[in-house]
Design an enzyme around this catalytic site. Structure first.
Site, short mmCIF file in Angstrom:
data_model
loop_
_atom_site.label_atom_id
_atom_site.label_comp_id
_atom_site.label_asym_id
_atom_site.label_seq_id
_atom_site.Cartn_x
_atom_site.Cartn_y
_atom_site.Cartn_z
N THR A 190 0.82 -1.21 0.00
CA THR A 190 0.00 0.00 0.00
C THR A 190 0.86 1.26 0.00
O THR A 190 1.73 1.40 0.85
CB THR A 190 -0.84 0.01 1.30
OG1 THR A 190 -1.75 -1.08 1.25
CG2 THR A 190 -1.60 1.31 1.47
N ARG A 218 -14.99 -6.31 1.91
CA ARG A 218 -14.15 -5.76 2.98
C ARG A 218 -13.52 -4.43 2.53
O ARG A 218 -13.02 -4.28 1.43
CB ARG A 218 -13.06 -6.76 3.34
CG ARG A 218 -12.13 -6.32 4.48
CD ARG A 218 -10.85 -5.69 3.98
NE ARG A 218 -9.91 -5.44 5.08
CZ ARG A 218 -8.80 -4.72 4.94
NH1 ARG A 218 -8.49 -4.20 3.79
NH2 ARG A 218 -8.01 -4.52 5.96
N VAL A 219 -13.51 -3.48 3.45
CA VAL A 219 -12.84 -2.19 3.24
C VAL A 219 -11.86 -2.01 4.39
O VAL A 219 -12.18 -2.32 5.54
CB VAL A 219 -13.89 -1.04 3.22
CG1 VAL A 219 -13.20 0.32 3.24
CG2 VAL A 219 -14.79 -1.17 2.00
N GLY A 220 -10.68 -1.51 4.09
CA GLY A 220 -9.67 -1.32 5.13
C GLY A 220 -9.58 0.10 5.62
O GLY A 220 -10.54 0.88 5.53
N ASP A 221 -8.42 0.45 6.14
CA ASP A 221 -8.21 1.79 6.70
C ASP A 221 -7.89 2.84 5.63
O ASP A 221 -8.10 4.02 5.85
CB ASP A 221 -7.02 1.75 7.67
CG ASP A 221 -5.75 1.34 6.93
OD1 ASP A 221 -5.73 0.24 6.36
OD2 ASP A 221 -4.78 2.14 6.88
N THR A 241 0.12 2.02 6.99
CA THR A 241 0.12 0.80 6.20
C THR A 241 0.04 -0.38 7.16
O THR A 241 0.35 -0.25 8.34
CB THR A 241 1.37 0.73 5.30
OG1 THR A 241 1.30 -0.44 4.48
CG2 THR A 241 2.65 0.67 6.11
N GLY A 242 -0.38 -1.53 6.64
CA GLY A 242 -0.48 -2.69 7.51
C GLY A 242 -1.92 -3.14 7.68
O GLY A 242 -2.78 -2.83 6.84
N GLY A 244 -5.33 -3.04 8.28
CA GLY A 244 -6.24 -1.91 8.38
C GLY A 244 -7.20 -1.96 9.56
O GLY A 244 -7.53 -0.93 10.15
C1 SD4 Z 1 -5.58 -2.45 4.31
N1 SD4 Z 1 -3.87 -1.02 5.16
O1 SD4 Z 1 -6.39 -2.58 3.41
C2 SD4 Z 1 -4.26 -1.78 4.00
C3 SD4 Z 1 -3.28 -2.82 3.56
C4 SD4 Z 1 -1.85 -2.45 3.74
O2 SD4 Z 1 0.33 -3.08 3.96
O3 SD4 Z 1 -1.48 -1.33 4.03
N2 SD4 Z 1 -0.96 -3.36 3.65
O4 SD4 Z 1 -5.77 -2.90 5.44
#
Ligand code: SD4
Length: 332
Positions: A190, A218-221, A241-242, A244
């Site tokens: 990301t 699904r929706v992330g951060d 990142t990471g 979410g």
């Molecule tokens: C998510 N934060 O959709 C994003 C994925 C991501 O490193 O950043 N991956 O959760």
């Protein structure tokens, strides 16, 4: 204590934030050097999550030509979105469990305006659609079919985002359908980007295909303002990142900006935001990654992550460098 050294031995000399050992000590030290850096902010600057030197170079080009931070982050992110080899952003992103590539993105400008898209399909440049939402609609967020329809009316091209490589990976995964959040693929994930232009104005953007093999819908951060991204032009900006879900639960990017407002350096603020996740009762943090980067109005940079293998790329003072986090909480 050990967790306080996530990013160390990062030589940022030449970036205007020379730290003689660590990003953290750069931004926290009270040495003359740090004071010099404060009084002579090295602007413009651009920072991004992960090893994305081409993207920061693109943004830097915009900034040095006198372009706005907003144009810089959009242009930088677009480069990654178009890169079919990157399987976490835009075209070529890994799909959800049902084989759909769905994108999340947002953008925020120096006036505090924002736009985002969630569950966008068939359009490569989610970040630009998010900008159009911000600039051409009375809303801040469009989702799914509505977002796609809006993008098409704005002249975006409909494309199949599932490349052969990603389809192959998904088919292979589908044989066992063992779901584990896949994050930090090859130190390239990301993209979250923050820029300060020559006028000192700050903007940010974030774009992703989200977690590979996520549940459909699904929706992330990344498209959630305050979670994946937040900018306050008076204070600074932060991007995440990471995993979410963990970022959303702690409203991480907003938290970081608020901590900077109350006097923390970008580094201290990123560390505190990570602590909020790690120190939760029953936190399962050994099994997931979250990383933050932040800048303040003075052009100081901070970054922190739960585990190793997080990096940021910074283009400042004419130098484009990826700084690797080599810290790992071995005792965790
Ligand atoms: C998510 N934060 O959709 C994003 C994925 C991501 O490193 O950043 N991956 O959760």
């Amino acid at each position: 204590m050990k967790r306080r050294k996530f990013i160390k031995n990062a030589s940022l000399s030449g970036l205007g934030i020379t730290i003689g050992g660590s990003l953290k000590s750069c931004v926290e030290t009270s040495s003359d050097e740090a004071n010099v850096n404060k009084s002579k902010a090295q602007l413009p600057l651009v920072v991004a999550t992960w090893n994305v030197k081409s993207a920061t170079a693109k943004a830097w080009e915009v900034l040095t030509k006198g372009g706005s931070a907003l144009d810089a982050v959009e242009e930088g992110c677009r480069l990654e979105e178009a890169n079919e080899n990157g399987q976490t952003v835009g075209k070529g992103g890994l799909p959800d469990r049902d084989g759909n590539v769905t994108l999340d993105a947002c953008i925020m400008n120096a006036e505090g305006n924002t736009g985002s898209v969630v569950y966008l399909q068939n359009i490569t440049h989610a970040v630009s659609v998010a900008r159009k939402v911000m600039e051409d609609t009375p809303h801040v967020m469009l989702a799914g079919k509505g977002a796609e329809k809006f993008a098409l009316t704005k002249g975006f091209k409909k494309e199949n985002l599932l490349t052969d490589a990603s389809k192959k990976a998904w088919k292979k995964w589908a044989k066992t359908s063992q779901y584990e959040p896949i994050i930090n693929i090859e130190n390239h994930d990301t993209i979250g980007m923050l820029a300060i232009d020559q006028q000192g104005d700050i903007s940010g953007a974030c774009t992703t295909s989200g977690l590979a093999y996520k549940m459909n819908g699904r929706v992330g951060d990344s498209p959630i303002i305050g979670a994946g991204l937040f900018v306050d032009n008076e204070i600074g900006g932060a991007v995440a990142t990471g995993l979410g879900e963990e970022i959303v639960k702690t409203v991480g990017s907003f938290l970081i900006v608020e901590l900077m407002r109350h006097g923390k350096t970008p580094q201290q603020a990123c560390e505190e935001a990570i602590k909020r996740i790690v120190q939760k009762p029953k936190s399962n943090y050994k099994n997931f990654q979250v990383g933050y980067i932040a800048v303040n109005k003075q052009g100081e940079i901070g970054a922190y992550s739960i585990h190793q293998w997080f990096s940021l790329t910074a283009f400042q003072n004419g130098r484009n460098q990826t700084i690797q986090s080599d810290y790992f909480n071995k005792n965790s």
